[in-house]
Design an enzyme around this catalytic site. Sequence first.
Site, PDB file in Angstrom:
ATOM      1  N   LYS A  39      -8.855   2.503   8.564  1.00  0.00           N
ATOM      2  CA  LYS A  39      -7.616   2.750   9.016  1.00  0.00           C
ATOM      3  C   LYS A  39      -7.416   3.509  10.203  1.00  0.00           C
ATOM      4  CE  LYS A  39      -3.579   5.332   7.198  1.00  0.00           C
ATOM      5  NZ  LYS A  39      -3.010   5.812   5.732  1.00  0.00           N
ATOM      6  N   ASP A 182       2.552  10.932  -3.039  1.00  0.00           N
ATOM      7  CA  ASP A 182       2.934   9.314  -2.625  1.00  0.00           C
ATOM      8  C   ASP A 182       2.304   8.663  -3.706  1.00  0.00           C
ATOM      9  OD1 ASP A 182       4.424   7.406  -1.397  1.00  0.00           O
ATOM     10  OD2 ASP A 182       3.154   7.251   0.371  1.00  0.00           O
TER      11      ASP A 182
HETATM   12  N1  LIG Z   1      -9.617   1.217   1.448  1.00  0.00           N
HETATM   13  C1  LIG Z   1      -8.806   0.243   1.468  1.00  0.00           C
HETATM   14  N2  LIG Z   1      -9.197  -1.111   1.040  1.00  0.00           N
HETATM   15  C2  LIG Z   1      -8.487  -1.912   1.036  1.00  0.00           C
HETATM   16  N3  LIG Z   1      -7.148  -1.995   1.262  1.00  0.00           N
HETATM   17  C3  LIG Z   1      -6.612  -0.882   1.726  1.00  0.00           C
HETATM   18  C4  LIG Z   1      -7.554   0.324   1.915  1.00  0.00           C
HETATM   19  N4  LIG Z   1      -6.836   1.441   2.208  1.00  0.00           N
HETATM   20  C5  LIG Z   1      -5.271   0.921   2.504  1.00  0.00           C
HETATM   21  N5  LIG Z   1      -5.540  -0.291   2.272  1.00  0.00           N
HETATM   22  C6  LIG Z   1      -4.310  -1.312   2.118  1.00  0.00           C
HETATM   23  O1  LIG Z   1      -3.299  -0.874   3.278  1.00  0.00           O
HETATM   24  C7  LIG Z   1      -1.975  -0.575   2.973  1.00  0.00           C
HETATM   25  C8  LIG Z   1      -1.632   0.485   3.886  1.00  0.00           C
HETATM   26  O2  LIG Z   1      -2.789   1.636   3.871  1.00  0.00           O
HETATM   27  P1  LIG Z   1      -2.169   2.849   3.759  1.00  0.00           P
HETATM   28  O3  LIG Z   1      -1.078   3.323   2.545  1.00  0.00           O
HETATM   29  O4  LIG Z   1      -3.139   3.976   3.788  1.00  0.00           O
HETATM   30  O5  LIG Z   1      -1.594   3.269   5.143  1.00  0.00           O
HETATM   31  P2  LIG Z   1      -0.015   3.925   5.682  1.00  0.00           P
HETATM   32  O6  LIG Z   1      -0.054   3.689   7.029  1.00  0.00           O
HETATM   33  O7  LIG Z   1       0.062   5.276   5.069  1.00  0.00           O
HETATM   34  O8  LIG Z   1       1.017   2.979   4.769  1.00  0.00           O
HETATM   35  P3  LIG Z   1       2.442   3.590   4.309  1.00  0.00           P
HETATM   36  O9  LIG Z   1       3.172   4.273   5.081  1.00  0.00           O
HETATM   37  O10 LIG Z   1       3.059   2.225   3.650  1.00  0.00           O
HETATM   38  O11 LIG Z   1       2.068   4.274   3.023  1.00  0.00           O
HETATM   39  C9  LIG Z   1      -2.211  -0.184   1.613  1.00  0.00           C
HETATM   40  O12 LIG Z   1      -1.112  -0.144   0.788  1.00  0.00           O
HETATM   41  C10 LIG Z   1      -3.474  -1.164   1.026  1.00  0.00           C
HETATM   42  O13 LIG Z   1      -2.876  -2.193   0.651  1.00  0.00           O
END
Ligand SMILES: Nc1ncnc2c1ncn2[C@@H]1O[C@H](COP(=O)(O)OP(=O)(O)OP(=O)(O)O)[C@@H](O)[C@H]1O
Length: 425
Positions: A39, A182
């Site tokens: 990420k 969340d």
């Molecule tokens: N470790 C992981 N393995 C596989 N997919 C992942 C993983 N971490 C995140 N994802 C995918 O990426 C998406 C977005 O990740 P995350 O929720 O951490 O990001 P975000 O930027 O905080 O998103 P949001 O603002 O929508 O909450 C998750 O909903 C999931 O589908």
Amino acid sequence: MLTNCKINNFKINAQIGSGAFGLVFHTFDTITHREYAIKAVMKKSQQSNNSDNVDPSIKKSTILETQLYHFFKTYQDTLYLPSVDLDSISNLTDKQLESIPHYREIALHLKVHYHSNIVTIHQVLESPIATFIVMDYYPIDLFTSIVDCKHFTEDGLLIKKVFLQLCSALNYCHERGIYHCDIKPENILLDMFDNIYLCDFGLATTSPYLAPNTCVGSSYYMAPERVLCKDYDNESKFPTTTGDIWSLGIILINLTCVRNPWLKAHQVEDNTFRHFVEDSTVLQKLLPISNDLYFLLSRILRMNPFERINLNDLMKEVEDIISFTLEGSLANVPRISNNNITDKMINPLSLKALLNNYNDELSEEDSNDQYTRSSIRSFSSSPEDTPYHSGADDSIPSSQSKSLYLQPNLSSTTAYSTGGWLPAY
Ligand SMILES: Nc1ncnc2c1ncn2[C@@H]1O[C@H](COP(=O)(O)OP(=O)(O)OP(=O)(O)O)[C@@H](O)[C@H]1O
């Protein structure tokens, strides 16, 4: 766009997620051939550098994507980035986190990632544009599994397993003073054995109480006291724990009925929710739930957050419940007993957590023995993720949710629906 770019030994295979501030990539370790999710979180300095000359309607993650593209091109698609010591991130104080707010998500996640149902962070890599979090990768999230795969419609024991694992992960967080804020199916990942892994601590907080109208979370899953509502005076404070427990109630409905009960727990803006507040038995007209599940949901979805069921009682009730729905495969579900429990079912003190305790003991014995500590860390996480927003920018209160696809059955909700529902799924 960044496919085949490399960060150290991680080769980017595909972009799998994009949220308010982050991009998530599926990657392969070119040395071990294991899959990881990485990420990329935009730095606060990058956000303010760009805020003057960028159209505010453009998502920050889109800006980050463009910046990363140019950054990779400058270095012929391969970045060599230093890693940041995970213990030092976990030990950052609130004061220190004020100057590096995008590290708050990582610091809070690191405090709880030893639980077997919470995504493990392996490395944090630093660059001038973004911070990269290297985590275990899981192929599917709970939303896709419920809605697209209909994975839970026939199997009550499986519903119990994933729900109890989620409760166990959340309990572990709450016991350590971390409140996720969340909880939604998109932030719960699944492995091939149907074990769940909680991810995305971007909205997590260490505040045990929040002011009313602290609009944090995703609207479908947000407790009423967190949704903007004039009924609460601004002097009140509400427990953060029971806000998470409300979200669990909505997830239990998602798992058993493949629906969401309402768009938003707001009595003025959502007719369905207003009818529920006036008479909670409306749930039984909206959803095909059994009496047992109705009684349990009415202990979770209490308007007064101080009256909601606690996590231990909730887990016990779910273990014992013998029917989720009035008819169909979920009308009769087994109790959880010593006969049908597997050690993978609820495993709060897993090898990971035990090794964490061992890690802490080592730290007391010899805090300089970094080699031993990092070996344990890598073993422990190997084989086999408003007003108030604690993430990178205080101006973004809540996260997006795909949950419009989980909706009430139109035929039974006509009298209550605010309109705007998509046709029944
Ligand atoms: N470790 C992981 N393995 C596989 N997919 C992942 C993983 N971490 C995140 N994802 C995918 O990426 C998406 C977005 O990740 P995350 O929720 O951490 O990001 P975000 O930027 O905080 O998103 P949001 O603002 O929508 O909450 C998750 O909903 C999931 O589908």
